[in-house]
Scaffold this active site. Structure first.
Site, short mmCIF file in Angstrom:
data_model
loop_
_atom_site.label_atom_id
_atom_site.label_comp_id
_atom_site.label_asym_id
_atom_site.label_seq_id
_atom_site.Cartn_x
_atom_site.Cartn_y
_atom_site.Cartn_z
N LYS A 191 9.01 -87.99 -89.08
CA LYS A 191 9.69 -86.63 -89.62
C LYS A 191 9.04 -85.31 -88.57
O LYS A 191 7.95 -84.95 -88.46
CB LYS A 191 9.05 -86.10 -90.88
N GLY A 236 -0.82 -81.23 -86.69
CA GLY A 236 -0.43 -80.10 -87.10
C GLY A 236 -1.71 -79.28 -87.55
O GLY A 236 -2.87 -79.56 -86.94
N GLU A 244 -4.44 -85.21 -86.08
CA GLU A 244 -5.04 -84.50 -84.92
C GLU A 244 -4.63 -82.95 -85.20
O GLU A 244 -3.20 -82.71 -85.44
CB GLU A 244 -3.94 -85.06 -83.87
N CYS A 262 -3.00 -77.16 -78.98
CA CYS A 262 -4.05 -77.51 -79.95
C CYS A 262 -5.38 -77.60 -78.92
O CYS A 262 -6.59 -77.73 -79.40
CB CYS A 262 -3.93 -78.65 -80.77
N GLU A 313 -8.05 -70.16 -84.90
CA GLU A 313 -7.17 -70.67 -83.89
C GLU A 313 -5.73 -69.81 -83.89
O GLU A 313 -5.27 -69.62 -85.14
CB GLU A 313 -6.49 -72.14 -84.23
P1 NDP Z 1 2.02 -77.52 -89.79
O1 NDP Z 1 0.95 -78.19 -90.01
O2 NDP Z 1 2.60 -76.64 -91.22
O3 NDP Z 1 3.13 -78.46 -89.65
C1 NDP Z 1 3.07 -79.61 -88.70
C2 NDP Z 1 4.10 -80.74 -89.52
O4 NDP Z 1 3.54 -81.10 -90.77
C3 NDP Z 1 5.59 -80.14 -89.30
O5 NDP Z 1 6.15 -81.18 -89.44
C4 NDP Z 1 5.54 -79.80 -91.13
O6 NDP Z 1 6.94 -79.82 -91.51
C5 NDP Z 1 4.60 -80.71 -91.85
N1 NDP Z 1 4.15 -80.38 -92.93
C6 NDP Z 1 4.07 -79.01 -93.44
N2 NDP Z 1 3.58 -79.04 -94.69
C7 NDP Z 1 3.25 -80.34 -95.12
C8 NDP Z 1 2.91 -80.96 -96.11
N3 NDP Z 1 2.41 -80.28 -97.32
N4 NDP Z 1 3.06 -82.35 -96.28
C9 NDP Z 1 3.50 -83.02 -95.13
N5 NDP Z 1 3.73 -82.50 -93.98
C10 NDP Z 1 3.79 -81.02 -94.04
O7 NDP Z 1 2.08 -76.30 -88.78
P2 NDP Z 1 2.83 -74.81 -88.94
O8 NDP Z 1 4.11 -75.38 -88.03
O9 NDP Z 1 2.98 -74.19 -89.99
O10 NDP Z 1 1.79 -74.11 -87.62
C11 NDP Z 1 0.80 -73.47 -88.39
C12 NDP Z 1 -0.51 -73.53 -87.33
O11 NDP Z 1 -1.11 -74.80 -87.31
C13 NDP Z 1 -0.24 -72.98 -85.98
O12 NDP Z 1 -0.24 -71.87 -85.91
C14 NDP Z 1 -1.63 -73.71 -85.39
O13 NDP Z 1 -2.55 -73.09 -85.71
C15 NDP Z 1 -1.52 -74.82 -86.29
N6 NDP Z 1 -0.84 -76.01 -85.52
C16 NDP Z 1 -1.53 -77.04 -84.93
C17 NDP Z 1 -0.97 -78.03 -84.19
C18 NDP Z 1 -1.58 -79.00 -83.20
O14 NDP Z 1 -1.17 -79.36 -82.14
N7 NDP Z 1 -2.75 -79.42 -83.84
C19 NDP Z 1 0.49 -78.18 -83.86
C20 NDP Z 1 1.19 -77.13 -84.59
C21 NDP Z 1 0.54 -76.27 -85.43
P3 NDP Z 1 7.79 -78.53 -91.39
O15 NDP Z 1 7.41 -77.81 -90.49
O16 NDP Z 1 9.31 -79.19 -91.02
O17 NDP Z 1 7.97 -77.82 -92.77
#
Ligand code: NDP
Length: 462
Positions: free
Chosen positions: A160, A213, A235, A269, A362
């Site tokens: 996904k 994420g 991660e 990250c 972050e």
């Molecule tokens: P998220 O953690 O929300 O998103 C990452 C992935 O998880 C996306 O595919 C998202 O889907 C999915 N997701 C969201 N909610 C759920 C859930 N309840 N259950 C399962 N999967 C889920 O990151 P954001 O895009 O909201 O970014 C927010 C913050 O997260 C950033 O500002 C940053 O601080 C951090 N981040 C860290 C990353 C890293 O590399 N460690 C990468 C991205 C973000 P969808 O978006 O399609 O709804």
């Protein structure tokens, strides 16, 4: 096309222009269930494929990514807003990951263990169907880090991607299929995390979730996965330190620091977003850093000279901007284009109180905080004073000190006199609330296999 019959279309934006780039069908829970079923059906044959045949498929996928490098890089550059040079490098890494893990099926070794009455040994078994949930910052690269070891170990996958950046994953699945990856082994579902992601986490036929994420969503995934005792690797976020001692090569440290925090517009990250500088070198370091920051070329991702693109979305830009309010101690800023697109100029805050929000949360954008310190002890204390523990750098001319500090830091991926974190052949992952489990390198295979112990009785001589 992604795996869905759905009627609703998801519009995908181009962050550099804020215009619609494409529209893809948006999946729902039923589409996730259907994808899991396809992955389940494909599992026995994929798992049973001889190790050398599975290796050959992964090698063919690697070659196919190289052949489609430019197409995939342009798609990623436009959809994620990243400079085309970076996107090309990322596609090279995707190809490398599949090439590296093509070596794994024939090297999934076990142990032979001395026991009485027979022979005991261990084998590594795949988990079954694994769910991969990936973010928008390095869309295909992070997917590949999970896909390579997952597929090499004999699992089948439901992937996904983030709704903001699904295009490279969708195209990659087509390319991999054409390269010989059997039907049903990789299934892409484009839909929201709140429905499709959650369904993958709850699904009883999904054996494992690998997630990259936010720490907040990671926490909810760990809790949700507990219901079915799913394996989970996480991660998550970071607030990594870049520690610069006065005895370092200050010119080299200052020249490298902007790339370490403003690369991918800070949406990384591993971003070294806390620059800790020994107070006696602060002025010299800041004047070198200022020149480097003002020189960053921010602009059109498809222009080969661009070094930094826009942020991913309007709402994310608003979140980043909240850290640079009227009272923020802005030391200097670079430039950014006006007009449409989610632009934000690289920004350095100094001096920043280590308790300030900008020093603790972050930001995930091009905002660096500079925090002075007096001695080695204070540097280590400040560096570890965070819920995160992903990566970090130590710059010093004293090798003993650099190693002492590296051992003292609570983080998974460190570099000395360098800001690089990620190599295909070395493990990557975090301490503390940056997550658990390791990606890349030989360790990633542990996260996609179970160890089975088998005892064979030899009986007694008659
Ligand atoms: P998220 O953690 O929300 O998103 C990452 C992935 O998880 C996306 O595919 C998202 O889907 C999915 N997701 C969201 N909610 C759920 C859930 N309840 N259950 C399962 N999967 C889920 O990151 P954001 O895009 O909201 O970014 C927010 C913050 O997260 C950033 O500002 C940053 O601080 C951090 N981040 C860290 C990353 C890293 O590399 N460690 C990468 C991205 C973000 P969808 O978006 O399609 O709804």
């Amino acid at each position: 096309m992604p795996e869905t019959d759905g009627g609703e279309l998801l519009e995908v934006l181009e962050p550099a222009t804020a215009a619609v780039l494409d529209a893809v069908p948006r999946a729902g829970v039923d589409d996730v269930d259907a994808a899991v079923e396809r992955a389940r059906a494909a599992y026995p044959a994929w798992r049973a494929l001889s190790p050398s045949d599975r290796a050959a498929v992964l090698r063919a996928v690697s070659d196919a990514v190289r052949e489609h490098r430019e197409e995939l890089a342009r798609l990623e550059a436009r959809n994620a807003g990243k400079p085309i040079g970076d996107a090309r490098g990322e596609m090279d890494m995707v190809a490398q990951v599949f090439g590296y893990y093509a070596g794994a099926p024939e090297r999934l070794l076990g142990d032979s263990i001395p026991v009485s009455g027979g022979q005991a040994w261990t084998v590594r078994e795949p988990l079954g169907v694994v769910g991969l949930i990936v973010p928008w910052n390095f869309p295909l690269t992070i997917a590949a880090w999970k896909l390579g070891p997952a597929l090499a170990a004999g699992n089948t996958v439901v992937l996904k991607p983030a709704e903001l950046t699904p295009l490279s994953a969708v195209r990659f699945a087509e390319i991999a299929r054409e390269a010989g990856l059997p039907e049903g082994v990789l299934n892409v579902v484009v839909g929201p995390g709140s429905t499709c992601g959650q369904r993958l986490v709850a699904h009883p036929d999904v054996a494992k979730i690998a997630f990259t994420g936010s720490t907040e969503v990671g926490r909810s995934i760990a809790a949700g996965a507990a219901q079915t005792i799913k394996r989970v690797t996480l991660e998550l976020g970071g607030k990594s330190p870049n520690i610069i001692f006065a005895d370092a090569d200050l010119a080299a440290a200052a020249a490298a620091a902007p790339g370490a925090v403003f690369g991918n517009a800070g949406q990384d990250c591993c971003a070294r977003s806390r620059i800790l500088v020994q107070a006696s070198a602060l002025d010299a370091f800041m004047s070198a850093l200022e020149g480097a920051v003002r020189a960053i070329r921010v602009g059109d991702p498809l222009d080969a000279s661009t070094e930094m693109g826009p942020l991913i979305s309007a709402s994310h830009r608003a979140s980043v901007a909240s850290f640079v309010d009227d009272v923020a101690p802005v030391a200097f800023r670079g430039t950014a284009p006006d007009g449409p697109g989610f632009w934000f100029a690289p920004t350095v805050l100094c001096p920043v109180d280590p308790r300030a929000r900008a020093a603790r949360e972050e930001i995930f954008g091009p905002v660096a905080v500079v925090i002075p310190f007096d001695d080695e002890q204070e540097a280590v204390r400040l560096a570890n004073d965070t819920i995160y523990g992903l990566s970090g750098s130590i710059w010093s001319g004293d090798g003993g000190r650099a190693l002492r500090v590296a051992r003292a830091l609570e983080a998974g991926v460190l570099s000395i006199n360098s800001n690089t974190s990620v190599r295909v052949s070395t493990p990557f992952g975090g301490f503390k609330q940056s997550g658990y489990g390791r990606e890349l390198g030989p360790n990633a295979l542990d996260a996609y296999t179970e160890v089975k112990s088998i005892f064979f009785s030899t009986g007694s001589a008659g």
